[in-house]
Scaffold this motif. Structure first.
Motif, PDB file in Angstrom:
ATOM      1  N   LEU A 261       0.807  -1.136  -0.194  1.00  0.00           N
ATOM      2  CA  LEU A 261       0.010   0.207  -0.113  1.00  0.00           C
ATOM      3  C   LEU A 261       0.722   1.196  -0.461  1.00  0.00           C
ATOM      4  O   LEU A 261       1.573   1.463   0.961  1.00  0.00           O
ATOM      5  N   VAL A 262       1.231   2.420  -0.742  1.00  0.00           N
ATOM      6  CA  VAL A 262       1.957   3.286  -1.906  1.00  0.00           C
ATOM      7  C   VAL A 262       1.286   4.412  -1.148  1.00  0.00           C
ATOM      8  O   VAL A 262       0.111   4.588  -1.751  1.00  0.00           O
ATOM      9  N   PHE A 263       1.384   5.647  -0.224  1.00  0.00           N
ATOM     10  CA  PHE A 263       1.175   6.665  -0.428  1.00  0.00           C
ATOM     11  C   PHE A 263       2.166   8.091  -0.634  1.00  0.00           C
ATOM     12  O   PHE A 263       3.126   7.667   0.019  1.00  0.00           O
ATOM     13  N   ASP A 264       1.247   8.322  -1.307  1.00  0.00           N
ATOM     14  CA  ASP A 264       2.660   9.465  -2.173  1.00  0.00           C
ATOM     15  C   ASP A 264       2.556  10.529  -1.223  1.00  0.00           C
ATOM     16  O   ASP A 264       4.078  11.513  -1.533  1.00  0.00           O
ATOM     17  N   GLY A 265       1.174  10.710   0.089  1.00  0.00           N
ATOM     18  CA  GLY A 265       1.434  12.055   0.854  1.00  0.00           C
ATOM     19  C   GLY A 265       0.351  12.042   1.500  1.00  0.00           C
ATOM     20  O   GLY A 265      -0.713  12.089   1.259  1.00  0.00           O
ATOM     21  N   LEU A 266       0.503  11.696   2.808  1.00  0.00           N
ATOM     22  CA  LEU A 266      -0.369  11.979   3.647  1.00  0.00           C
ATOM     23  C   LEU A 266      -0.257  13.174   4.374  1.00  0.00           C
ATOM     24  O   LEU A 266       1.094  13.210   5.438  1.00  0.00           O
ATOM     25  N   ASP A 267      -0.652  14.039   4.964  1.00  0.00           N
ATOM     26  CA  ASP A 267      -0.656  15.092   5.701  1.00  0.00           C
ATOM     27  C   ASP A 267      -1.751  14.915   6.638  1.00  0.00           C
ATOM     28  O   ASP A 267      -3.305  15.750   6.868  1.00  0.00           O
ATOM     29  N   THR A 268      -1.071  15.077   8.045  1.00  0.00           N
ATOM     30  CA  THR A 268       0.052  15.714   8.066  1.00  0.00           C
ATOM     31  C   THR A 268       0.044  13.549   9.545  1.00  0.00           C
ATOM     32  O   THR A 268       1.439  12.754   8.821  1.00  0.00           O
ATOM     33  N   VAL A 269       0.044  13.953  10.171  1.00  0.00           N
ATOM     34  CA  VAL A 269      -0.281  12.415  11.458  1.00  0.00           C
ATOM     35  C   VAL A 269      -1.083  11.579  11.629  1.00  0.00           C
ATOM     36  O   VAL A 269      -2.692  12.131  11.586  1.00  0.00           O
ATOM     37  N   ALA A 270      -0.981  10.648  10.673  1.00  0.00           N
ATOM     38  CA  ALA A 270      -2.196   9.348  10.225  1.00  0.00           C
ATOM     39  C   ALA A 270      -1.902   8.298  10.970  1.00  0.00           C
ATOM     40  O   ALA A 270      -0.448   8.392  11.146  1.00  0.00           O
ATOM     41  N   GLU A 271      -2.598   7.343  11.023  1.00  0.00           N
ATOM     42  CA  GLU A 271      -2.464   5.957  11.353  1.00  0.00           C
ATOM     43  C   GLU A 271      -3.275   5.470  10.237  1.00  0.00           C
ATOM     44  O   GLU A 271      -4.282   5.951   9.788  1.00  0.00           O
ATOM     45  N   VAL A 272      -2.695   4.102   9.296  1.00  0.00           N
ATOM     46  CA  VAL A 272      -2.932   3.760   8.197  1.00  0.00           C
ATOM     47  C   VAL A 272      -3.279   2.265   8.268  1.00  0.00           C
ATOM     48  O   VAL A 272      -2.780   1.344   9.522  1.00  0.00           O
ATOM     49  N   GLU A 273      -4.882   1.607   8.988  1.00  0.00           N
ATOM     50  CA  GLU A 273      -5.624   0.778   9.435  1.00  0.00           C
ATOM     51  C   GLU A 273      -5.934   0.018   8.000  1.00  0.00           C
ATOM     52  O   GLU A 273      -6.813   0.646   6.729  1.00  0.00           O
ATOM     53  N   LEU A 274      -5.831  -0.757   8.128  1.00  0.00           N
ATOM     54  CA  LEU A 274      -6.207  -2.070   6.582  1.00  0.00           C
ATOM     55  C   LEU A 274      -7.422  -3.440   7.072  1.00  0.00           C
ATOM     56  O   LEU A 274      -6.399  -3.901   7.934  1.00  0.00           O
ATOM     57  N   ASN A 275      -8.373  -3.180   7.091  1.00  0.00           N
ATOM     58  CA  ASN A 275      -9.553  -4.502   7.643  1.00  0.00           C
ATOM     59  C   ASN A 275      -8.801  -4.689   9.116  1.00  0.00           C
ATOM     60  O   ASN A 275      -8.815  -5.560   9.325  1.00  0.00           O
ATOM     61  N   GLY A 276      -9.390  -3.519   9.637  1.00  0.00           N
ATOM     62  CA  GLY A 276      -9.268  -3.829  11.143  1.00  0.00           C
ATOM     63  C   GLY A 276      -7.096  -3.648  11.408  1.00  0.00           C
ATOM     64  O   GLY A 276      -6.835  -3.801  12.602  1.00  0.00           O
ATOM     65  N   THR A 277      -6.664  -3.342  10.668  1.00  0.00           N
ATOM     66  CA  THR A 277      -5.403  -4.187  10.865  1.00  0.00           C
ATOM     67  C   THR A 277      -4.143  -2.755  10.859  1.00  0.00           C
ATOM     68  O   THR A 277      -4.538  -2.108   9.878  1.00  0.00           O
ATOM     69  N   VAL A 278      -4.080  -2.265  11.666  1.00  0.00           N
ATOM     70  CA  VAL A 278      -2.827  -0.956  11.536  1.00  0.00           C
ATOM     71  C   VAL A 278      -1.606  -1.109  11.150  1.00  0.00           C
ATOM     72  O   VAL A 278      -0.942  -2.118  11.561  1.00  0.00           O
ATOM     73  N   LEU A 279      -1.252  -0.869   9.803  1.00  0.00           N
ATOM     74  CA  LEU A 279       0.029  -1.041   9.169  1.00  0.00           C
ATOM     75  C   LEU A 279       1.294   0.040   9.154  1.00  0.00           C
ATOM     76  O   LEU A 279       2.449  -0.313   9.514  1.00  0.00           O
ATOM     77  N   GLY A 280       0.804   1.116  10.044  1.00  0.00           N
ATOM     78  CA  GLY A 280       1.575   2.050  10.459  1.00  0.00           C
ATOM     79  C   GLY A 280       1.366   3.491  10.553  1.00  0.00           C
ATOM     80  O   GLY A 280      -0.283   3.597  10.513  1.00  0.00           O
ATOM     81  N   ARG A 281       2.002   4.424  10.725  1.00  0.00           N
ATOM     82  CA  ARG A 281       1.636   6.022  11.549  1.00  0.00           C
ATOM     83  C   ARG A 281       2.793   6.508  10.696  1.00  0.00           C
ATOM     84  O   ARG A 281       3.543   6.043  10.425  1.00  0.00           O
ATOM     85  N   THR A 282       2.144   8.164  10.172  1.00  0.00           N
ATOM     86  CA  THR A 282       2.848   8.615   9.937  1.00  0.00           C
ATOM     87  C   THR A 282       3.058  10.113  10.719  1.00  0.00           C
ATOM     88  O   THR A 282       2.101  10.625  11.316  1.00  0.00           O
ATOM     89  N   ALA A 283       3.726  10.860   9.978  1.00  0.00           N
ATOM     90  CA  ALA A 283       4.093  12.721  10.654  1.00  0.00           C
ATOM     91  C   ALA A 283       4.445  13.092  10.499  1.00  0.00           C
ATOM     92  O   ALA A 283       5.111  14.198  10.462  1.00  0.00           O
ATOM     93  N   ASN A 284       4.938  13.209   8.987  1.00  0.00           N
ATOM     94  CA  ASN A 284       5.263  13.956   7.898  1.00  0.00           C
ATOM     95  C   ASN A 284       4.399  14.356   6.934  1.00  0.00           C
ATOM     96  O   ASN A 284       4.804  12.683   5.663  1.00  0.00           O
ATOM     97  N   MET A 285       4.253  15.394   6.276  1.00  0.00           N
ATOM     98  CA  MET A 285       3.394  15.413   4.958  1.00  0.00           C
ATOM     99  C   MET A 285       4.531  15.286   3.809  1.00  0.00           C
ATOM    100  O   MET A 285       4.076  15.369   2.780  1.00  0.00           O
ATOM    101  N   HIS A 286       5.951  15.414   4.411  1.00  0.00           N
ATOM    102  CA  HIS A 286       7.133  15.282   3.164  1.00  0.00           C
ATOM    103  C   HIS A 286       7.086  14.017   2.910  1.00  0.00           C
ATOM    104  O   HIS A 286       8.233  14.136   1.634  1.00  0.00           O
ATOM    105  N   ARG A 287       7.493  12.759   3.040  1.00  0.00           N
ATOM    106  CA  ARG A 287       7.534  12.350   2.662  1.00  0.00           C
ATOM    107  C   ARG A 287       6.375  11.262   1.613  1.00  0.00           C
ATOM    108  O   ARG A 287       5.107  11.415   1.999  1.00  0.00           O
ATOM    109  N   ARG A 288       6.756   9.928   1.207  1.00  0.00           N
ATOM    110  CA  ARG A 288       5.783   8.925   0.701  1.00  0.00           C
ATOM    111  C   ARG A 288       6.565   7.919   1.492  1.00  0.00           C
ATOM    112  O   ARG A 288       6.946   7.676   2.785  1.00  0.00           O
TER     113      ARG A 288
END
Length: 782
Positions: A75-102
């Motif tokens: 699962l590829v995100f080219d940009g998340l603005d900004t502090v995020a938790e990514v969840e797929l089918n109830g499982t947390v895949l990861g957390r982010t804290a940078n708008m400027h990264r993929r």
């Protein structure tokens, strides 16, 4: 195989559920599209929307998936603005804290055949930034906003030209990447004059095994085997009879397709063969061994909501930059690393790019080092194929802030970012992109112990003129390279009228003031008129005269600095564009309309320029061919009578300046209030009045005018009976969609100018020739 996931998204918050959402996008644009908020660019609606940046939000979509035979699916995100938790089918895949990264997450084990639910939950940006500020210690900045504690577009939190609209959202594409065997985790092409050396990093999906990597360019191919246990390899390719990539005005923008393959993964980009260096003392940008005089603009995000800046908008904006004579854009450090389309377009046009790392005007905690390194690696790898990118710059004004803005006393033992600019960022560039120069910040004088305000070396920013001094103060500067300078003016009338509902409009009506973000901005506009122009009596006068003064002020600086070539080798004007409708330093306003400044810069940035400098006339030839011709000089009365003249044969070498002293009979007026000097050489012309406009004994403007319908609009021809000082036509007052091809044309008695107006409406000839559509300094007032 890549599959975009841009459909079926909904947005939810504490008081909103199931709002249809557009990805890429952000909360503000989704709420606006749903009719749940008013346009933040109109009146003071901005102030009603501060709650959005203090609210947690969630984006959710459902999609169907079936196994496709690949070993792995990311699962590829080219940009998340900004502090995020990514969840797929109830499982947390990861957390982010940078708008400027993929970001890339292994989703293989979490995808379901059939329906899938993807949810991205965003923490309120203010909550995160304020918590980080409390944890790391408060640090100084220009605004009472915590933007240096979150890796997010700084100007989201407001600036002296921008609103405070703190966003959240999936702001760049998202999708699934299916792959087998190995993938190209990174491809870093180091171009040379005769070829390219490509470093690749691979990631394996199966057991460690040798992977064949191939690279091809211009019919030449190379293959290497990356053995078991290794992850990197370098492939060197030479190009027979290489054709270089050149900046605009210096040669062709030739590019080659470079293709790299590993297993079933293919990477392909257009690259240009060129070299670039920076002379650290003189600060000259040298491309392919040739010094380039920079005629540039600073670039800010073109919209407060960057996902709305599409390829068509960039085409228009770049066309405006090139149309004004620019050869460089500086991507300013309070914004973002721009889209791939931005740099592709710059490559194609030959428009050089100076890229700031996104740090601006504040003390940043060095504690961000690990996150900043990851961000820098990601973006250096993404952008380094682009030949237009000629400089990495560590920050905007942070070193100046530490030296001159009183930070040292307030910081105490707290860090302010020095290790980021002098260690982390140059370390990344040296490791990944050593063929491209790095500069720690701007302004900067070439060494940490030098004063950034020293104009004899490195880059300077000149803000005394706007801040406190008359624009003629530019003549007292002898800089090497000016990376920022500018003067404010209001937006085009149609832009201001659409954004402000005040009735009537006045310079200090509430909406007009709300769309002026600079402290004391309107007072500085009036003070800046000084002795140069009469005091405005009406709103229309204020609008015209402050726009005109902006054009004169910036042009004065440009001409001064260009006359110093090759000692001074660059001017980067603040700024090309705006992110919303506002009174600002921009040449193109927030609705994309060209202000009078733009037209004046087209003359001041012309490759061949005549400019009065002190008691001499400077002929500036920024062209590859010699400028040979006859320089015609004359002192005239306002009625056009020639009082003295001379004719001088001139030859100006390529990329050089020739100064011609003015003889006393031309430089000294018999009656300064009623005389002027005219210089011309071919199509280039310059006019100097001996007195400022309020002191000139102008005749009341008289002219004849004709209006002829042509396809797409009208041709308006004005023939001067008297001198007409800086004639301007503003058709947007009749049709907001109308535009004109020229402005600020000074005509001597008997001379004519034809303006082409583009419009889809039927306009009356009398209206096109009447105040306040047609204006000049010495006009007859209604």
């Amino acid at each position: 195989m890549y599959r975009a996931l841009h459909d079926n998204w909904t947005l939810s918050g504490p008081d909103h559920a199931g709002v249809p959402a557009t990805v890429p996008g952000c909360v503000h644009t989704d709420l606006l599209r749903a009719g749940l908020i008013d346009d933040p660019y109109v009146d003071d609606n901005e102030h009603l929307l501060g709650w959005i940046g203090r609210t947690d939000w969630a984006y959710t979509t459902t999609f169907r998936w079936a196994p496709d035979g690949h070993d792995r699916v990311d699962l590829v995100f080219d940009g998340l603005d900004t502090v995020a938790e990514v969840e797929l089918n109830g499982t947390v895949l990861g957390r982010t804290a940078n708008m400027h990264r993929r970001y890339r997450f292994d989703a293989t084990a979490h995808l379901r055949e059939g329906g899938n639910v993807l949810r991205v939950t965003f923490t309120a940006p203010y909550a995160y930034a304020e918590a980080e500020e409390a944890r790391l210690g408060a640090r100084p900045g220009p605004y009472d906003e915590p933007y240096q504690f979150i890796r997010k577009m700084a100007c989201n939190f407001g600036w002296d030209w921008g609103p405070t609209l703190v966003t959240s959202g999936i702001w760049r594409p998202v999708g699934l990447h299916s792959w087998s065997g190995a993938r190209l985790a990174a491809v870093r092409p180091q171009v040379r004059a005769d070829g390219v050396d490509v470093t690749v990093e691979i990631e394996r999906a199966r057991t460690a095994e040798a992977v064949a990597v191939t690279a091809t360019i211009d019919g030449t191919g190379v293959e290497v085997k990356v053995p078991e246990g290794a992850t990197t390899a370098t492939l060197s390719l030479d190009v027979a009879d290489p054709r270089p990539w050149w900046p605009l005005g210096y040669g062709e923008q030739h590019r080659y397709e470079l293709t790299v393959t590993a297993a079933d993964d293919t990477w392909s980009r257009m690259v240009g063969l060129r070299t670039v260096t920076i002379d650290p003392d003189a600060f000259r940008i040298v491309v392919n061994g040739t010094p380039v005089f920079v005629r540039g603009f600073n670039w800010i995000p073109d919209d407060c909501f960057p996902a709305r800046t599409d390829a068509a908008t960039l085409e228009t904006r770049f066309g405006q930059a090139v149309g004004a004579g620019a050869n460089l854009l500086r991507v300013w450090g309070g914004g973002v690393y721009e889209s791939d389309a931005f740099y592709d377009l710059a490559d194609r046009l030959g428009l050089l790019v100076w890229q700031d790392f996104p740090f601006a005007c504040a003390a940043y905690p060095d504690d961000l080092a690990a996150e900043v390194e990851a961000e820098a690696r990601d973006n250096v790898e993404r952008l380094m194929p682009h030949p237009s990118l000629v400089l990495w710059c560590g920050n905007n004004e942070n070193i100046e802030g530490y030296q001159h803005w009183g930070w040292q006393s307030s910081l105490g033992d707290l860090t302010w970012g020095a290790s980021l600019y002098h260690s982390v960022l140059p370390g990344v560039v040296a490791a990944l992109d050593p063929g491209r120069p790095y500069w720690p910040g701007s302004p900067y004088s070439g060494a940490p112990d030098r004063d950034v305000k020293d104009p004899s070396t490195g880059t300077v920013h000149i803000w005394t003129v706007w801040g406190s001094d008359d624009y003629t103060r530019y003549a007292d500067y002898t800089p090497r390279f000016v990376a920022e300078f500018g003067f404010q003016g209001p937006p085009v009338y149609a832009t201001l009228r659409a954004a402000v509902s005040d009735d009537p409009l006045t310079p200090d009506s509430p909406g007009v003031l709300h769309h002026q973000k600079a402290a004391g901005g309107n007072e500085k506009l009036l003070r800046g008129l000084g002795a140069h122009l009469p005091a405005p009596a009406t709103f229309d006068d204020w609008h015209y005269l402050t726009q005109l003064n902006q054009a004169r002020a910036v042009s004065f600086g440009v001409q001064r600095f260009r006359s110093l070539m090759p000692y001074c080798m660059g001017t980067v004007i603040w700024q090309l564009n705006d992110c919303w409708p506002v009174t600002s330093w921009a040449a193109v306003d927030g609705a994309g309309r060209r202000k009078p400044l733009w037209y004046e810069l087209r003359r001041a940035y012309a490759p061949r320029l005549l400019t009065f400098q002190g008691s001499a006339l400077a002929l500036v030839n920024d062209d590859a061919a010699p400028w040979t011709g006859t320089l015609e000089l004359s002192r005239r009365s306002l009625s056009g009578a020639v009082l003295a003249s001379s004719s001088v044969p001139v030859t100006v070498p390529p990329r050089a300046v020739l100064e011609v002293p003015l003889p006393p009979e031309l430089s000294t007026a018999g009656d300064p209030r009623r005389e002027l000097v005219v210089a011309s050489a071919g199509p280039a012309r310059a006019i100097r009045f001996f007195e400022e406009d309020p002191a000139v004994d102008y005749p009341v403007a008289a002219f004849t005018g004709t209006v002829a319908a042509v396809p797409g609009g009208y041709e308006v021809t004005v023939t001067a009976t008297t001198v007409l000082r800086e004639l301007a036509l503003f058709p947007d007052r009749l049709d907001p969609a109308a535009a004109v091809d020229d402005l600020l044309v000074t005509l001597l008695p008997g001379e004519s100018a034809t303006f082409t107006v583009t419009t889809g409406l039927e306009l009356a000839a009398a209206d096109l020739l009447s105040h306040p559509v047609l204006r000049c300094v010495n006009e007859a007032r209604p």
